[in-house]
Design a protein around this motif. Structure first.
Motif, short mmCIF file in Angstrom:
data_model
loop_
_atom_site.label_atom_id
_atom_site.label_comp_id
_atom_site.label_asym_id
_atom_site.label_seq_id
_atom_site.Cartn_x
_atom_site.Cartn_y
_atom_site.Cartn_z
N ARG A 264 0.84 -1.19 0.00
CA ARG A 264 0.00 0.00 0.00
C ARG A 264 0.88 1.25 0.00
O ARG A 264 2.09 1.18 -0.09
CB ARG A 264 -0.94 -0.03 1.20
N LYS A 265 0.23 2.40 0.14
CA LYS A 265 0.92 3.67 -0.10
C LYS A 265 2.13 3.85 0.80
O LYS A 265 3.23 4.21 0.33
CB LYS A 265 -0.05 4.84 0.06
N ASP A 286 2.38 12.23 -6.70
CA ASP A 286 1.36 12.04 -7.74
C ASP A 286 1.59 10.75 -8.50
O ASP A 286 0.63 10.11 -8.96
CB ASP A 286 1.35 13.24 -8.70
N ASP A 289 0.07 8.00 -6.38
CA ASP A 289 -1.39 8.01 -6.48
C ASP A 289 -1.85 7.45 -7.84
O ASP A 289 -2.83 6.68 -7.90
CB ASP A 289 -1.92 9.44 -6.30
N THR A 290 -1.16 7.83 -8.90
CA THR A 290 -1.51 7.31 -10.23
C THR A 290 -1.29 5.81 -10.29
O THR A 290 -2.13 5.06 -10.83
CB THR A 290 -0.67 8.01 -11.32
N LEU A 292 -1.35 3.62 -7.80
CA LEU A 292 -2.38 2.92 -7.02
C LEU A 292 -3.71 2.89 -7.76
O LEU A 292 -4.43 1.89 -7.74
CB LEU A 292 -2.53 3.58 -5.65
N LYS A 293 -4.04 4.00 -8.42
CA LYS A 293 -5.28 4.06 -9.18
C LYS A 293 -5.25 3.07 -10.34
O LYS A 293 -6.23 2.33 -10.58
CB LYS A 293 -5.51 5.48 -9.70
N GLU A 294 -4.13 3.03 -11.06
CA GLU A 294 -4.01 2.11 -12.19
C GLU A 294 -3.98 0.66 -11.71
O GLU A 294 -4.55 -0.23 -12.36
CB GLU A 294 -2.73 2.43 -12.98
N ARG A 295 -3.32 0.41 -10.57
CA ARG A 295 -3.21 -0.95 -10.07
C ARG A 295 -4.55 -1.51 -9.62
O ARG A 295 -4.73 -2.74 -9.56
CB ARG A 295 -2.20 -1.00 -8.92
N SER A 296 -5.48 -0.64 -9.31
CA SER A 296 -6.80 -1.11 -8.88
C SER A 296 -7.60 -1.70 -10.03
O SER A 296 -8.58 -2.42 -9.81
CB SER A 296 -7.58 0.04 -8.24
N VAL A 297 -7.21 -1.40 -11.27
CA VAL A 297 -7.96 -1.89 -12.42
C VAL A 297 -7.14 -2.77 -13.36
O VAL A 297 -7.68 -3.38 -14.27
CB VAL A 297 -8.57 -0.71 -13.23
#
Length: 335
Positions: A264-265, A286, A289-290, A292-297
């Motif tokens: 995680r972060k 940033d 954050d990018t 983590l956002k991409e890894r979620s999908v």
């Protein structure tokens, strides 16, 4: 700590290749710490470093891991049981073996990369019968003694890990799930008994009961007595799996499972600091954050984030629709 709020402007010097066809001489910038190689391994510290391995330059990055995972590793060390390590690609399964060997000062990691053609015997030893036959048929100089059988026997990674020694070796069995379906069961007896036989040596007459053979460490030889190799210290065995198939219950019972979760972060920040230093975080918020956002999908690996931070520090402009999209590419196109 101040995080970057957007894509930084590109440093013109970052483009060492310009794509204009004009020949020019320019200095190649330093490589990332995890892609730096130098010298020959016979210049390395430790007695187990073979001369054909590339060396990582600079200080070794700290392996970032949680307390629960540390406890599982210690349990495996105390119980002398293999670790069966699972997790997404790029989560650090393979590097765990290096981290254990480094921290416990156990020398070079012995590596057995498994594929569909891997067999237990190849991991234990290889006997070059054809080479022996060919050399034995060549005319020799007067009085020259034919090479002994030991010249044609070389222990594999697993066989070398079972050589008697005062301290255990670290053995990495990488991606066991890529091997034949029977391979895990083939390993059970070796793991339980800590020994194996080399029939080509055990059949020799009594006067040849001791034979020097080569190991997986370049140039090293050990003496095998009566064709049997039996460990005095069971090796630290790290078995990695990408979860492509299940292992038999009998095999799993003899291993301690360790699942490495996607960091995680806060742990991602620790990993960045470990590899690139604390200053790297000033330009990474940033990107984290990018990521983590991409890894979620989609499936991503932690080293892809490290690549992005490293490139930004070198002056690259990481536009989300350009280079950053390339660096954070999907690992599993079908996913």
């Amino acid at each position: 700590m101040t995080g970057s709020t957007g894509a930084a402007a590109e440093d013109p010097a970052w483009r060492i290749f310009r794509g204009d066809g004009t020949k020019h001489t320019t200095e190649i910038p330093e490589a990332p710490p995890w892609r730096s190689f130098t010298g020959h391994a016979d210049e390395a510290d430790g007695d187990n470093a073979p001369a054909d391995d590339a060396l990582r330059a600079g200080p070794k990055a700290r392996y970032v891991i949680g307390e629960e995972e540390v406890d599982v590793i210690n349990a495996a060390l105390h119980l002398r049981r293999p670790l069966l390590v699972t997790g997404h690609p790029g989560v650090g399964k393979t590097m765990l073996a290096d981290a254990i060997a480094h921290e416990l000062d156990l020398g070079r990691v012995l590596r057995w990369p498994v594929n569909s053609r891997s067999t237990l015997q190849d991991a234990l030893y290889r006997y070059d019968a054809i080479g022996r036959l060919q050399e034995g048929s060549l005319p020799s100089a007067d009085g020259q003694v034919a090479p002994g059988i030991g010249k044609y026997v070389r222990l594999g990674a697993l066989g070398t890990a079972l050589v008697p020694a005062a301290r255990p070796r670290v053995l990495l069995v990488d991606e066991l799930d890529k091997g034949d379906v029977d391979l895990p069961n083939d390993l059970l007896t070796v793991f339980e008994e800590g020994s194996f036989e080399i029939p080509e040596l055990s059949r020799l007459p009594e006067e040849q009961s001791e034979v020097d053979v080569f190991t997986a460490d370049r140039g090293d030889q050990v003496t095998v007595r009566r064709g049997f190799v039996r460990c005095t210290q069971f090796p630290v065995v790290v078995i990695t799996s990408n979860g492509e198939r299940d292992f038999p219950p009998a095999f799993r019972r003899r291993c301690l499972p360790l699942h490495l979760h996607d960091p995680r972060k806060e742990r991602l920040k620790e990993i960045i600091v470990s590899h690139l230093g604390p200053d790297a975080l000033m330009e990474a918020d940033d990107l984290i954050d990018t990521f983590l956002k991409e890894r979620s999908v989609k499936e991503l690996a932690t080293d892809q984030l490290l690549n992005a931070v490293f490139l930004r520090r070198g002056g690259a402009r990481l536009d989300p629709r350009g280079l950053l999209r390339t660096v954070l590419h999907q690992l599993n196109p079908g996913g």
